[in-house]
Design a protein around this motif. Structure first.
Motif, PDB file in Angstrom:
ATOM      1  N   PHE A   8       0.858  -1.186   0.000  1.00 33.97           N
ATOM      2  CA  PHE A   8       0.000   0.000   0.000  1.00 33.97           C
ATOM      3  C   PHE A   8       0.893   1.234   0.000  1.00 33.97           C
ATOM      4  O   PHE A   8       1.689   1.452   0.913  1.00 33.97           O
ATOM      5  CB  PHE A   8      -0.902  -0.016   1.240  1.00 33.97           C
ATOM      6  CG  PHE A   8      -1.890   1.115   1.315  1.00 33.97           C
ATOM      7  CD1 PHE A   8      -2.430   1.671   0.169  1.00 33.97           C
ATOM      8  CD2 PHE A   8      -2.293   1.613   2.546  1.00 33.97           C
ATOM      9  CE1 PHE A   8      -3.349   2.707   0.235  1.00 33.97           C
ATOM     10  CE2 PHE A   8      -3.211   2.642   2.626  1.00 33.97           C
ATOM     11  CZ  PHE A   8      -3.744   3.198   1.473  1.00 33.97           C
ATOM     12  N   LYS A  10       1.317   4.385   0.906  1.00 35.60           N
ATOM     13  CA  LYS A  10       0.701   5.335   1.826  1.00 35.60           C
ATOM     14  C   LYS A  10       1.103   6.780   1.555  1.00 35.60           C
ATOM     15  O   LYS A  10       0.338   7.710   1.840  1.00 35.60           O
ATOM     16  CB  LYS A  10       1.066   4.969   3.265  1.00 35.60           C
ATOM     17  CG  LYS A  10       0.355   3.732   3.781  1.00 35.60           C
ATOM     18  CD  LYS A  10       0.567   3.570   5.266  1.00 35.60           C
ATOM     19  CE  LYS A  10      -0.385   2.533   5.847  1.00 35.60           C
ATOM     20  NZ  LYS A  10      -0.270   2.429   7.303  1.00 35.60           N
ATOM     21  N   ASP A  11       2.286   6.981   1.019  1.00 36.17           N
ATOM     22  CA  ASP A  11       2.750   8.341   0.785  1.00 36.17           C
ATOM     23  C   ASP A  11       1.932   9.056  -0.285  1.00 36.17           C
ATOM     24  O   ASP A  11       2.004  10.289  -0.417  1.00 36.17           O
ATOM     25  CB  ASP A  11       4.231   8.341   0.400  1.00 36.17           C
ATOM     26  CG  ASP A  11       4.514   7.499  -0.840  1.00 36.17           C
ATOM     27  OD1 ASP A  11       3.757   6.543  -1.090  1.00 36.17           O
ATOM     28  OD2 ASP A  11       5.490   7.804  -1.543  1.00 36.17           O
ATOM     29  N   VAL A  13      -1.436   8.914  -0.322  1.00 38.47           N
ATOM     30  CA  VAL A  13      -2.763   9.185   0.238  1.00 38.47           C
ATOM     31  C   VAL A  13      -2.798  10.589   0.825  1.00 38.47           C
ATOM     32  O   VAL A  13      -2.003  10.931   1.703  1.00 38.47           O
ATOM     33  CB  VAL A  13      -3.134   8.161   1.320  1.00 38.47           C
ATOM     34  CG1 VAL A  13      -4.516   8.469   1.896  1.00 38.47           C
ATOM     35  CG2 VAL A  13      -3.104   6.752   0.741  1.00 38.47           C
ATOM     36  N   TYR A  16      -7.132  10.285   5.066  1.00 44.99           N
ATOM     37  CA  TYR A  16      -7.727   9.016   5.468  1.00 44.99           C
ATOM     38  C   TYR A  16      -9.161   9.201   5.968  1.00 44.99           C
ATOM     39  O   TYR A  16      -9.710   8.320   6.630  1.00 44.99           O
ATOM     40  CB  TYR A  16      -6.877   8.356   6.551  1.00 44.99           C
ATOM     41  CG  TYR A  16      -5.584   7.771   6.034  1.00 44.99           C
ATOM     42  CD1 TYR A  16      -5.561   6.491   5.472  1.00 44.99           C
ATOM     43  CD2 TYR A  16      -4.407   8.496   6.078  1.00 44.99           C
ATOM     44  CE1 TYR A  16      -4.387   5.954   4.984  1.00 44.99           C
ATOM     45  CE2 TYR A  16      -3.216   7.959   5.584  1.00 44.99           C
ATOM     46  CZ  TYR A  16      -3.219   6.699   5.042  1.00 44.99           C
ATOM     47  OH  TYR A  16      -2.052   6.167   4.556  1.00 44.99           O
ATOM     48  N   PHE A  21     -10.154   4.796   2.233  1.00 50.91           N
ATOM     49  CA  PHE A  21      -8.968   4.945   3.071  1.00 50.91           C
ATOM     50  C   PHE A  21      -9.305   4.954   4.559  1.00 50.91           C
ATOM     51  O   PHE A  21      -8.444   4.707   5.395  1.00 50.91           O
ATOM     52  CB  PHE A  21      -8.223   6.221   2.687  1.00 50.91           C
ATOM     53  CG  PHE A  21      -7.874   6.289   1.235  1.00 50.91           C
ATOM     54  CD1 PHE A  21      -6.882   5.472   0.709  1.00 50.91           C
ATOM     55  CD2 PHE A  21      -8.544   7.143   0.376  1.00 50.91           C
ATOM     56  CE1 PHE A  21      -6.552   5.524  -0.632  1.00 50.91           C
ATOM     57  CE2 PHE A  21      -8.229   7.197  -0.972  1.00 50.91           C
ATOM     58  CZ  PHE A  21      -7.231   6.380  -1.473  1.00 50.91           C
ATOM     59  N   LYS A  27      -6.580   1.488   6.197  1.00 50.65           N
ATOM     60  CA  LYS A  27      -5.820   2.549   6.847  1.00 50.65           C
ATOM     61  C   LYS A  27      -4.542   2.024   7.483  1.00 50.65           C
ATOM     62  O   LYS A  27      -3.508   2.698   7.477  1.00 50.65           O
ATOM     63  CB  LYS A  27      -6.697   3.218   7.902  1.00 50.65           C
ATOM     64  CG  LYS A  27      -6.092   4.431   8.570  1.00 50.65           C
ATOM     65  CD  LYS A  27      -7.093   5.060   9.524  1.00 50.65           C
ATOM     66  CE  LYS A  27      -6.535   6.324  10.160  1.00 50.65           C
ATOM     67  NZ  LYS A  27      -7.521   6.960  11.068  1.00 50.65           N
ATOM     68  N   ASN A  28      -4.600   0.810   8.014  1.00 52.21           N
ATOM     69  CA  ASN A  28      -3.463   0.236   8.726  1.00 52.21           C
ATOM     70  C   ASN A  28      -2.631  -0.721   7.869  1.00 52.21           C
ATOM     71  O   ASN A  28      -1.723  -1.373   8.377  1.00 52.21           O
ATOM     72  CB  ASN A  28      -3.953  -0.506   9.972  1.00 52.21           C
ATOM     73  CG  ASN A  28      -4.570   0.428  10.994  1.00 52.21           C
ATOM     74  OD1 ASN A  28      -3.998   1.457  11.330  1.00 52.21           O
ATOM     75  ND2 ASN A  28      -5.751   0.080  11.487  1.00 52.21           N
ATOM     76  N   ASP A  30       0.174  -1.885   5.406  1.00 59.78           N
ATOM     77  CA  ASP A  30       1.477  -1.523   4.858  1.00 59.78           C
ATOM     78  C   ASP A  30       1.783  -2.422   3.664  1.00 59.78           C
ATOM     79  O   ASP A  30       1.886  -1.964   2.539  1.00 59.78           O
ATOM     80  CB  ASP A  30       2.570  -1.650   5.921  1.00 59.78           C
ATOM     81  CG  ASP A  30       2.423  -0.611   7.018  1.00 59.78           C
ATOM     82  OD1 ASP A  30       2.288   0.579   6.680  1.00 59.78           O
ATOM     83  OD2 ASP A  30       2.418  -0.975   8.205  1.00 59.78           O
ATOM     84  N   TYR A  85      -3.087   2.977  -5.721  1.00 63.14           N
ATOM     85  CA  TYR A  85      -2.306   3.110  -4.489  1.00 63.14           C
ATOM     86  C   TYR A  85      -1.654   1.789  -4.089  1.00 63.14           C
ATOM     87  O   TYR A  85      -1.096   1.684  -3.001  1.00 63.14           O
ATOM     88  CB  TYR A  85      -3.203   3.600  -3.348  1.00 63.14           C
ATOM     89  CG  TYR A  85      -3.745   4.987  -3.566  1.00 63.14           C
ATOM     90  CD1 TYR A  85      -3.119   6.104  -3.014  1.00 63.14           C
ATOM     91  CD2 TYR A  85      -4.892   5.193  -4.337  1.00 63.14           C
ATOM     92  CE1 TYR A  85      -3.619   7.380  -3.210  1.00 63.14           C
ATOM     93  CE2 TYR A  85      -5.393   6.465  -4.542  1.00 63.14           C
ATOM     94  CZ  TYR A  85      -4.756   7.552  -3.984  1.00 63.14           C
ATOM     95  OH  TYR A  85      -5.249   8.814  -4.186  1.00 63.14           O
ATOM     96  N   LYS A 212      -6.359  -4.688  11.720  1.00 61.56           N
ATOM     97  CA  LYS A 212      -5.383  -5.091  10.719  1.00 61.56           C
ATOM     98  C   LYS A 212      -5.772  -6.443  10.134  1.00 61.56           C
ATOM     99  O   LYS A 212      -6.487  -7.220  10.773  1.00 61.56           O
ATOM    100  CB  LYS A 212      -3.986  -5.182  11.336  1.00 61.56           C
ATOM    101  CG  LYS A 212      -3.406  -3.851  11.778  1.00 61.56           C
ATOM    102  CD  LYS A 212      -1.977  -4.028  12.273  1.00 61.56           C
ATOM    103  CE  LYS A 212      -1.364  -2.688  12.657  1.00 61.56           C
ATOM    104  NZ  LYS A 212       0.050  -2.842  13.102  1.00 61.56           N
TER     105      LYS A 212
END
Length: 245
Positions: A8, A10-11, A13, A16, A21, A27-28, A30, A85, A212
Motif C-alpha cells: 500500500f 501510503k505516501d 494518500v 484518510y 482509506f 488505513k493500517n 502496509d 495506491y 489489521k
C-alpha cells in the motif's frame, strides 16, 4: 506462486477521512504477503475485503466490472479509488486471469451477448458454448469455472463466488480450485462467506474484521463457529433468536 506481495503506497494518500482509506484494515495496511496459491479474504460486510480484492483486479488490468484484461465494457460500478495506491510484486508476472464479481455477473453475461452480435463470431466457446443468459445463475457460474478457467497459469480473483451455488456445487468449485492450483500453478484469491469454501485444505485465510488483516485458522472463523453452533443447537438458537423481545 505468482502474486507474492501487495504494498500500500501510503505516501500517495492525501487524507484518510474518505472511503476507502478510512476503512480500518486499509488505513493500517502496509504490505500484505501472499504465501499460498489459495488465499481467502473473510470478514463482515464493509470490512474492506471486496474493496481490496477489486483494487487488486484493477492493478492487474482486469475489468473491475468483472472479466479479464480483454473484456472491455462498463456498467454502473464506479471506478475504484484504491488500485493506483497498490504495488503488486510478482514472481513471475502473469497477465492471464479473471475477476469475478458475483453482484455484477449479469452485466458480464450481457456484454458477451452484445459482443457475439457485433463481432459475428461465436464468443461463447470459452464459456461452454451456450450463452450465459440461457443458463441458470448457478449453471452460468459453473460454465465460467469449467471452461473460461483453463489450464494456463493464471490469477483468479473471486468475489463471493458461492452466491448462486448450492452446497454440492460449492464442493464442485473446490475441486476446480484444487485442479487449477496444483496442476497449472494458478493462483486464487477469494472473498467469501462460505464455510464450505473456507474448508479448502491448507488454504491461507485472512481475516478483515480487526484493525489489521490477520491470518486466522478455519475453526476460528466466525463462519465456521456460527454454522457449527447452529447445526448442533438449531432449536435452542432459533427459539432464542425468534422469541427475543
Amino acid at each position: 506462486m505468482t502474486l507474492q506481495k501487495i504494498t500500500f503506497l501510503k505516501d500517495k494518500v492525501a487524507s484518510y477521512n474518505e472511503y476507502p482509506f478510512c476503512v480500518p484494515v486499509i488505513k493500517n495496511l502496509d504490505e500484505l504477503k501472499i504465501t499460498n496459491n489459495v488465499t481467502f479474504f473473510v470478514g463482515e460486510n464493509g470490512s474492506g475485503k471486496s474493496t481490496l480484492l477489486e483494487s487488486i483486479a484493477d492493478s492487474c488490468g482486469f475489468n473491475i466490472n468483472g472479466g479479464g484484461r480483454n473484456n472491455l465494457y462498463t456498467n454502473n460500478i464506479d471506478e475504484t479509488t484504491l488500485g493506483s495506491y497498490l504495488r503488486l510484486s510478482w514472481r513471475p508476472k502473469i497477465t492471464n486471469g479473471f475477476f469475478l464479481r458475483a453482484e455484477s455477473f449479469y452485466n458480464f453475461a450481457a456484454y458477451l451477448d452484445t459482443l457475439n452480435q457485433e463481432s459475428g463470431e461465436d464468443v461463447y466457446a470459452p464459456y461452454g458454448g451456450t450463452p450465459l443468459h440461457k443458463q441458470s445463475h448457478g449453471e452460468s457460474f459453473l460454465s465460467l469455472f469449467n471452461n473460461r478457467f483453463n489450464g494456463k497459469s493464471a490469477l483468479y480473483l473471486l468475489d463471493e463466488p458461492e452466491s448462486p451455488l448450492s452446497p454440492a456445487r460449492q464442493l464442485g468449485l473446490l475441486k476446480i480450485i484444487h485442479d487449477l492450483s496444483t496442476k497449472s500453478n494458478s493462483q486464487f484469491i477469494i472473498a467469501t462467506h462460505s464455510p464450505i469454501l473456507l474448508g479448502y485444505p491448507e488454504a491461507t485465510i485472512l481475516n478483515f474484521d480487526g484493525k489489521k488483516i490477520e491470518e486466522i485458522r478455519y475453526e476460528m472463523t466466525e463462519h465456521y463457529q456460527i454454522t457449527k453452533y447452529f447445526l448442533e443447537n438449531r432449536t435452542a438458537m432459533l427459539d432464542h433468536l425468534l422469541n427475543e423481545d
